[in-house]
Enzyme design. Structure first.
Site, PDB file in Angstrom:
ATOM      1  N   THR A 174      -6.636 -13.290 -28.535  1.00 13.25           N
ATOM      2  CA  THR A 174      -5.886 -12.149 -28.429  1.00 13.25           C
ATOM      3  C   THR A 174      -6.750 -10.805 -28.117  1.00 13.25           C
ATOM      4  O   THR A 174      -8.085 -11.323 -28.330  1.00 13.25           O
ATOM      5  CB  THR A 174      -5.421 -11.563 -30.170  1.00 13.25           C
ATOM      6  N   ARG A 202       9.080 -16.275 -28.566  1.00 13.44           N
ATOM      7  CA  ARG A 202       7.899 -16.446 -30.524  1.00 13.44           C
ATOM      8  C   ARG A 202       7.606 -14.736 -29.516  1.00 13.44           C
ATOM      9  O   ARG A 202       7.185 -14.458 -28.826  1.00 13.44           O
ATOM     10  CB  ARG A 202       7.562 -17.422 -30.502  1.00 13.44           C
ATOM     11  N   GLY A 226      -4.828 -13.141 -35.213  1.00 20.42           N
ATOM     12  CA  GLY A 226      -4.921 -14.154 -36.189  1.00 20.42           C
ATOM     13  C   GLY A 226      -3.878 -14.437 -36.047  1.00 20.42           C
ATOM     14  O   GLY A 226      -2.516 -14.706 -34.748  1.00 20.42           O
TER      15      GLY A 226
END
Ligand code: ASP
Length: 307
Positions: A174, A202, A226
């Protein structure tokens, strides 16, 4: 008053043994470029909000990182991107989830914040806001990277053989930025392709306010990276702010608790970057490494990968 800025390019299984010197140098260069993009805003007296947008855009444009160009693929071989931006002055927030098209998803999030009365938008509606804002769109070729495509093939092959390792740290990444400007305001932005091989539809923690992104001038600005599901369940970014506000903890103590206890003890591999309203920066993580960089109180740009 001076400014502070921190950025991340994802946490996870980042091992020196699997890195070449060239690749390592490319990561440091990408991080430095993003830090300098934010610094040029802050050094000119610009806002924390503009600075985090500038830094995240630079990271989205860099295919090495999992956001914008270089985003990972879901199980159906499609890129679905999440992004969020939050202003600590008034907690104004914009976020998008599961989108494909805008070159810089963080700008789509900002358009939601500035051009609608909503916080979080998905699907065609989110894309329409981005289009109306005049944002650049790109096609599959622009966003494609061979490494991310291969990562999906590897994950699908392991899944088919029921041999997928259960370490989510292998599949995530990310980008994000937090800043405190010279007027004392904080802001946060996060952008991601999510986790390789995720189920279509998702949504991770990145666009969930208080999960992967949070900013409040009263306490701090946070951007996480994470295992998103755990960040959402532990309200990780907001929990840091809450610990500061209600328990009087320092930024460093609150962030350490959340990363090393709440997340680590619940399979929440990853880390985060945070800055408080005094400009203190902290960047804890519980995985092998986290691509990260910081400029504390107007100091030099520093970038790091491993522990
Ligand atoms: N937090 C992101 C997600 O779950 C992935 C990551 O940061 O590594 O979508």
């Amino acid at each position: 008053m001076t400014y502070s800025l921190a950025i991340h390019g994802g946490a996870g299984t980042i091992l020196k043994s699997t890195m070449t010197p060239e690749r390592e140098a490319a990561y440091h260069a990408g991080l430095t470029c993003a830090l300098e993009a934010g610094r040029s805003v802050l050094a000119a007296g610009g806002s924390a909000l503009d600075a985090v947008a500038a830094s995240v855009m630079a990271l989205e444009d860099e295919p090495l990182f999992n956001a914008g160009r270089g985003a990972v693929y879901n199980a159906a071989g499609v890129q679905e991107m999440d992004a969020c931006i939050m202003d600590g002055r008034d907690r104004r927030t914009g976020a998008v989830a599961g989108i494909f098209g805008p070159k810089n998803p963080v700008l789509a999030a900002r358009a939601v914040m500035e051009r609608t009365s909503h916080v979080l938008m998905i699907a065609e509606g989110a894309l329409a806001v981005a289009r109306d804002a005049g944002l650049d769109f790109a096609d599959r070729d622009y966003f494609f990277t061979a490494a991310r495509w291969q990562a999906l093939q590897d994950t699908l092959a392991m899944r088919a053989a029921s041999a997928e390792d259960d370490d989510p740290a292998r599949r995530h990444g990310t980008v994000g930025a937090v800043a405190r400007d010279s007027a004392g305001n904080v802001a946060a932005a996060t952008s991601t392709g999510g986790m390789t091989g995720k189920t279509p539809g998702r949504v991770g923690d990145c666009p969930v306010v208080g999960g992967g992104t949070f900013a409040d001038n009263a306490t701090c600005a946070v951007s996480g990276t994470g295992h998103g599901e755990v960040f959402i369940r532990w309200c990780a970014a907001h929990e840091i702010s809450a610990r500061m506000r209600h328990a009087g903890q320092s930024l460093v103590a609150a962030a350490d608790w959340v990363v090393m206890r709440d997340l680590a003890e619940n399979d929440g591999s990853g880390g985060l970057i945070a800055v408080d309203s005094a400009g203190t920066v902290t960047m804890p993580f519980n995985s092998e490494g986290m691509y990260r960089g910081m400029i504390e109180l107007g100091g030099p740009s520093q970038t790091f990968i491993y522990r």
